[in-house]
Scaffold this motif. Structure first.
Motif, PDB file in Angstrom:
ATOM      1  N   ASP A 184      -5.999  -0.825   3.669  1.00 59.18           N
ATOM      2  CA  ASP A 184      -5.269   0.481   3.203  1.00 59.18           C
ATOM      3  C   ASP A 184      -4.448   0.980   4.516  1.00 59.18           C
TER       4      ASP A 184
ATOM      5  N   VAL B 145       0.827  -1.373  -0.063  1.00 61.06           N
ATOM      6  CA  VAL B 145      -0.197  -0.097  -0.090  1.00 61.06           C
ATOM      7  C   VAL B 145       0.727   1.254   0.130  1.00 61.06           C
TER       8      VAL B 145
ATOM      9  N   ARG C 117      -8.044   2.897  -0.080  1.00 60.72           N
ATOM     10  CA  ARG C 117      -6.870   2.888  -0.759  1.00 60.72           C
ATOM     11  C   ARG C 117      -6.639   4.065  -1.490  1.00 60.72           C
TER      12      ARG C 117
ATOM     13  N   SER D  39       1.265   3.048  -3.805  1.00 64.14           N
ATOM     14  CA  SER D  39       0.630   4.045  -3.661  1.00 64.14           C
ATOM     15  C   SER D  39       1.598   5.563  -3.963  1.00 64.14           C
TER      16      SER D  39
END
Length: 285
Positions: free
Chosen positions: A236, A72, A150, A76
């Motif tokens: 997330d 994550v 997320r 990200s």
């Protein structure tokens, strides 16, 4: 008859300790300050993590929850940095090349993520992108949920890392001469050809630097993400929040091991991006 003595080879080796003794007080102060504020804290964290056995370190670092947070956090952050790499160029270009009403206000607003406390940023994003927020209410009928997902993590990373790209590019764009662009047009190049072959190459090192800074900032973000995300494992949860959760459980060794992994991966990423920057400098004007 004059006899010329043969030249003796010059000894180029210098004693490193003698070189250190010649350092000015400014260099000594700089090294001392960096040692206290940077090297010692990092060394202390690595030393704390090394108190665990290698098997235990591997177990903690490869825990399924930890692996999910790495995914994550870094994926990200990378996507956020790349998005800012595109739109940051556009924003910097508009601020440098165009005049429009309230330009100074817009330019000052770019630095808002710097001055805004991260908790306030998270609260603002959660309010705007919630299901009943200004933007979230428009996306909800389309089945797009931002806050507490997320996607919300990525939006927060984009928000806090955008200024790094814009502020890195602006000075380079200001020094970029328009004569080169006009010369390319006179030679028959189209606007797109001029942009890709004349403008982008000298901007490439600055773009990569901005992306690197934005990526590093996004990886270390905590305050805004902990509010805008649900912080659910395998969904997330980011690594920074996991470290805080381990500390709240008094698992100091586990927190330092995960923090060390985060540090090492960040350093490797920065080294890789620095290599890309060195490659990009070949295209500087």
């Amino acid at each position: 008859m004059t006899v010329v003595a043969p030249l003796q080879p010059k000894n180029t080796w210098q004693n490193p300790f003698k070189q250190l003794s010649k350092l000015s007080w400014a260099w000594r102060f700089t090294l001392g300050y960096l040692t206290i504020m940077l090297f010692l804290p990092v060394s202390a964290m690595l030393a704390k993590a090394s108190t665990e056995s290698p098997a235990n370190i591997w177990r903690i670092a490869t825990d399924p929850v930890a692996l999910a947070t790495y995914d994550v956090t870094f994926i990200s952050a990378l996507i956020a940095a790349l998005i800012n790499g595109v739109f940051g160029v556009l924003v910097a270009w508009v601020l440098v090349r165009y005049d429009f009403p309230f330009k100074r206000i817009v330019d000052a607003a770019i630095d808002l993520p710097f001055a805004l406390p991260t908790s306030v940023a998270g609260l603002t994003l959660a309010t705007v992108y919630s299901d009943n927020g200004w933007i979230g209410s428009l996306l909800a009928p389309l089945g797009i949920k931002v806050a507490f997902t997320r996607l919300g993590v990525m939006v927060a990373m984009i928000f806090i890392s955008l200024p790094f790209v814009v502020r890195t590019l602006q000075p380079v764009l200001q020094e970029l001469s328009k004569d080169v662009e006009e010369a390319a047009w006179c030679l028959g190049a189209s606007k797109w050809q001029t942009f890709w072959r004349v403008i982008i190459p000298p901007l490439l090192p600055a773009i990569l630097t901005g992306i690197a800074l934005g990526f590093s900032r996004a990886v270390g973000e905590y305050g805004s993400i902990v509010i805008v995300a649900a912080n659910v494992p395998f969904k997330d949860l980011i690594t920074s929040v996991l470290i805080i959760q381990r500390l709240e459980q008094y698992d100091y060794s586990g927190a330092t091991v995960i923090g060390s992994v985060l540090l090492l991966i960040s350093l490797l990423s920065l080294v890789a991006i620095n290599l890309l920057q060195s490659w990009g400098r070949r295209y500087e004007l």
